[in-house]
Scaffold this motif. Structure first.
Motif, PDB file in Angstrom:
ATOM      1  N   ALA A  70       0.827  -1.201   0.000  1.00  0.00           N
ATOM      2  CA  ALA A  70       0.000   0.000   0.000  1.00  0.00           C
ATOM      3  C   ALA A  70       0.862   1.252   0.000  1.00  0.00           C
ATOM      4  O   ALA A  70       0.478   2.289  -0.534  1.00  0.00           O
ATOM      5  CB  ALA A  70      -0.922  -0.011   1.213  1.00  0.00           C
ATOM      6  N   GLU A  71       2.060   1.159   0.584  1.00  0.00           N
ATOM      7  CA  GLU A  71       2.961   2.304   0.668  1.00  0.00           C
ATOM      8  C   GLU A  71       3.665   2.574  -0.654  1.00  0.00           C
ATOM      9  O   GLU A  71       4.287   3.601  -0.824  1.00  0.00           O
ATOM     10  CB  GLU A  71       4.015   2.077   1.763  1.00  0.00           C
ATOM     11  N   GLY A  72       3.632   1.638  -1.596  1.00  0.00           N
ATOM     12  CA  GLY A  72       4.288   1.818  -2.882  1.00  0.00           C
ATOM     13  C   GLY A  72       5.248   0.683  -3.182  1.00  0.00           C
ATOM     14  O   GLY A  72       5.401  -0.251  -2.409  1.00  0.00           O
ATOM     15  N   LYS A  73       5.881   0.774  -4.321  1.00  0.00           N
ATOM     16  CA  LYS A  73       6.857  -0.237  -4.742  1.00  0.00           C
ATOM     17  C   LYS A  73       8.184   0.015  -4.057  1.00  0.00           C
ATOM     18  O   LYS A  73       8.521   1.145  -3.740  1.00  0.00           O
ATOM     19  CB  LYS A  73       7.060  -0.181  -6.248  1.00  0.00           C
ATOM     20  N   LEU A  74       8.933  -1.064  -3.885  1.00  0.00           N
ATOM     21  CA  LEU A  74      10.229  -0.958  -3.237  1.00  0.00           C
ATOM     22  C   LEU A  74      11.163  -2.010  -3.811  1.00  0.00           C
ATOM     23  O   LEU A  74      10.770  -3.163  -3.988  1.00  0.00           O
ATOM     24  CB  LEU A  74      10.067  -1.178  -1.731  1.00  0.00           C
ATOM     25  N   HIS A  75      12.392  -1.612  -4.118  1.00  0.00           N
ATOM     26  CA  HIS A  75      13.436  -2.536  -4.584  1.00  0.00           C
ATOM     27  C   HIS A  75      14.593  -2.449  -3.595  1.00  0.00           C
ATOM     28  O   HIS A  75      15.113  -1.368  -3.351  1.00  0.00           O
ATOM     29  CB  HIS A  75      13.952  -2.146  -5.963  1.00  0.00           C
ATOM     30  N   LEU A  76      14.976  -3.580  -3.053  1.00  0.00           N
ATOM     31  CA  LEU A  76      16.117  -3.652  -2.142  1.00  0.00           C
ATOM     32  C   LEU A  76      17.066  -4.713  -2.693  1.00  0.00           C
ATOM     33  O   LEU A  76      16.661  -5.858  -2.897  1.00  0.00           O
ATOM     34  CB  LEU A  76      15.660  -4.029  -0.730  1.00  0.00           C
ATOM     35  N   ARG A  77      18.317  -4.311  -2.969  1.00  0.00           N
ATOM     36  CA  ARG A  77      19.315  -5.250  -3.474  1.00  0.00           C
ATOM     37  C   ARG A  77      20.537  -5.206  -2.571  1.00  0.00           C
ATOM     38  O   ARG A  77      20.906  -4.143  -2.073  1.00  0.00           O
ATOM     39  CB  ARG A  77      19.753  -4.886  -4.891  1.00  0.00           C
ATOM     40  N   ALA A  78      21.141  -6.356  -2.402  1.00  0.00           N
ATOM     41  CA  ALA A  78      22.388  -6.438  -1.645  1.00  0.00           C
ATOM     42  C   ALA A  78      23.325  -7.394  -2.361  1.00  0.00           C
ATOM     43  O   ALA A  78      22.924  -8.489  -2.750  1.00  0.00           O
ATOM     44  CB  ALA A  78      22.122  -6.924  -0.227  1.00  0.00           C
ATOM     45  N   PHE A  79      24.554  -6.960  -2.569  1.00  0.00           N
ATOM     46  CA  PHE A  79      25.606  -7.814  -3.099  1.00  0.00           C
ATOM     47  C   PHE A  79      26.553  -8.074  -1.944  1.00  0.00           C
ATOM     48  O   PHE A  79      27.022  -7.141  -1.300  1.00  0.00           O
ATOM     49  CB  PHE A  79      26.354  -7.142  -4.242  1.00  0.00           C
ATOM     50  N   VAL A  80      26.818  -9.349  -1.686  1.00  0.00           N
ATOM     51  CA  VAL A  80      27.635  -9.747  -0.540  1.00  0.00           C
ATOM     52  C   VAL A  80      28.768 -10.633  -1.054  1.00  0.00           C
ATOM     53  O   VAL A  80      28.522 -11.698  -1.615  1.00  0.00           O
ATOM     54  CB  VAL A  80      26.784 -10.532   0.496  1.00  0.00           C
ATOM     55  N   TRP A  81      30.008 -10.175  -0.859  1.00  0.00           N
ATOM     56  CA  TRP A  81      31.177 -10.922  -1.312  1.00  0.00           C
ATOM     57  C   TRP A  81      31.742 -11.783  -0.190  1.00  0.00           C
ATOM     58  O   TRP A  81      31.507 -11.524   0.988  1.00  0.00           O
ATOM     59  CB  TRP A  81      32.264  -9.959  -1.801  1.00  0.00           C
ATOM     60  N   GLU A  82      32.515 -12.784  -0.563  1.00  0.00           N
ATOM     61  CA  GLU A  82      33.081 -13.726   0.405  1.00  0.00           C
ATOM     62  C   GLU A  82      34.049 -13.064   1.376  1.00  0.00           C
ATOM     63  O   GLU A  82      34.271 -13.579   2.471  1.00  0.00           O
ATOM     64  CB  GLU A  82      33.761 -14.888  -0.318  1.00  0.00           C
ATOM     65  N   ASP A  83      34.600 -11.908   1.021  1.00  0.00           N
ATOM     66  CA  ASP A  83      35.505 -11.201   1.932  1.00  0.00           C
ATOM     67  C   ASP A  83      34.759 -10.225   2.855  1.00  0.00           C
ATOM     68  O   ASP A  83      35.365  -9.352   3.449  1.00  0.00           O
ATOM     69  CB  ASP A  83      36.605 -10.469   1.153  1.00  0.00           C
ATOM     70  N   ARG A  84      33.424 -10.386   2.952  1.00  0.00           N
ATOM     71  CA  ARG A  84      32.542  -9.622   3.846  1.00  0.00           C
ATOM     72  C   ARG A  84      32.213  -8.226   3.327  1.00  0.00           C
ATOM     73  O   ARG A  84      31.633  -7.425   4.027  1.00  0.00           O
ATOM     74  CB  ARG A  84      33.096  -9.560   5.265  1.00  0.00           C
ATOM     75  N   TRP A  85      32.601  -7.911   2.109  1.00  0.00           N
ATOM     76  CA  TRP A  85      32.236  -6.624   1.526  1.00  0.00           C
ATOM     77  C   TRP A  85      30.754  -6.678   1.141  1.00  0.00           C
ATOM     78  O   TRP A  85      30.294  -7.667   0.567  1.00  0.00           O
ATOM     79  CB  TRP A  85      33.096  -6.315   0.298  1.00  0.00           C
ATOM     80  N   VAL A  86      30.008  -5.610   1.469  1.00  0.00           N
ATOM     81  CA  VAL A  86      28.566  -5.563   1.225  1.00  0.00           C
ATOM     82  C   VAL A  86      28.222  -4.255   0.516  1.00  0.00           C
ATOM     83  O   VAL A  86      28.675  -3.183   0.921  1.00  0.00           O
ATOM     84  CB  VAL A  86      27.771  -5.643   2.554  1.00  0.00           C
ATOM     85  N   TRP A  87      27.434  -4.359  -0.532  1.00  0.00           N
ATOM     86  CA  TRP A  87      26.873  -3.204  -1.224  1.00  0.00           C
ATOM     87  C   TRP A  87      25.367  -3.349  -1.122  1.00  0.00           C
ATOM     88  O   TRP A  87      24.816  -4.400  -1.451  1.00  0.00           O
ATOM     89  CB  TRP A  87      27.323  -3.194  -2.683  1.00  0.00           C
ATOM     90  N   ILE A  88      24.686  -2.309  -0.633  1.00  0.00           N
ATOM     91  CA  ILE A  88      23.240  -2.365  -0.489  1.00  0.00           C
ATOM     92  C   ILE A  88      22.622  -1.164  -1.186  1.00  0.00           C
ATOM     93  O   ILE A  88      23.146  -0.050  -1.110  1.00  0.00           O
ATOM     94  CB  ILE A  88      22.815  -2.454   0.993  1.00  0.00           C
ATOM     95  N   ASP A  89      21.525  -1.400  -1.876  1.00  0.00           N
ATOM     96  CA  ASP A  89      20.838  -0.364  -2.630  1.00  0.00           C
ATOM     97  C   ASP A  89      19.341  -0.507  -2.386  1.00  0.00           C
ATOM     98  O   ASP A  89      18.795  -1.611  -2.510  1.00  0.00           O
ATOM     99  CB  ASP A  89      21.148  -0.518  -4.121  1.00  0.00           C
ATOM    100  N   CYS A  90      18.710   0.577  -2.034  1.00  0.00           N
ATOM    101  CA  CYS A  90      17.277   0.580  -1.772  1.00  0.00           C
ATOM    102  C   CYS A  90      16.667   1.751  -2.530  1.00  0.00           C
ATOM    103  O   CYS A  90      17.181   2.869  -2.452  1.00  0.00           O
ATOM    104  CB  CYS A  90      17.047   0.722  -0.264  1.00  0.00           C
TER     105      CYS A  90
END
Length: 143
Positions: A58-78
């Protein structure tokens, strides 16, 4: 929902966390995807997970992506799409601190999903505040 497997201890803990929270995430999203990608550069390769959560509420559309590498590096996009581009977008990256495991990362993703529904002028700073406690950024170049 298909979850890949990983021999990397950290990525395996992320996958375990996703499996355990799958039912709750399924009720909050319209689509969940988790893919394992092997990145090759010359003779070296490294593994990463690409997690995508999409929701239409009801609040609208939402896209949440996360890329997680084996060396614990994380990229998150919302972000929230509109007919003319993005209503709002937020991106953050860093290395997951060693005191946290994959389950903590999944909890933070779920929390970001919940917080993103109430997006207003302060939501990006709230998302940043949450993730700053989890992800180390390292020194920034001067100049």
């Amino acid at each position: 929902m298909y979850f890949p497997s990983s021999e990397n201890k950290f990525l395996a803990s992320v996958l375990t966390g996703l499996k355990k929270r799958h039912k709750a995430l399924k009720h909050k999203t319209s689509a969940i995807a988790c893919d394992k990608v092997i990145e090759r550069l010359g003779d070296t390769s490294r593994e990463k997970l690409e997690v995508s959560l999409r929701s239409i509420a009801a609040e609208g559309k939402l896209h949440l992506r996360a890329f997680v590498w084996e060396d614990r590096w994380v990229w998150i996009d919302c972000r929230s799409p509109s007919k003319r581009g993005w209503r709002w977008e937020w991106t953050h990256e860093g290395r997951l601190l060693p005191i946290h495991d994959g389950r903590k990362l999944v909890d933070a993703l779920e929390g970001a999903l919940d917080l993103a529904y109430s997006v207003d002028a302060d939501a990006a700073s709230e998302l940043s505040a949450t993730w700053r406690t989890l992800l180390a950024q390292g020194p920034k170049p001067v100049g």
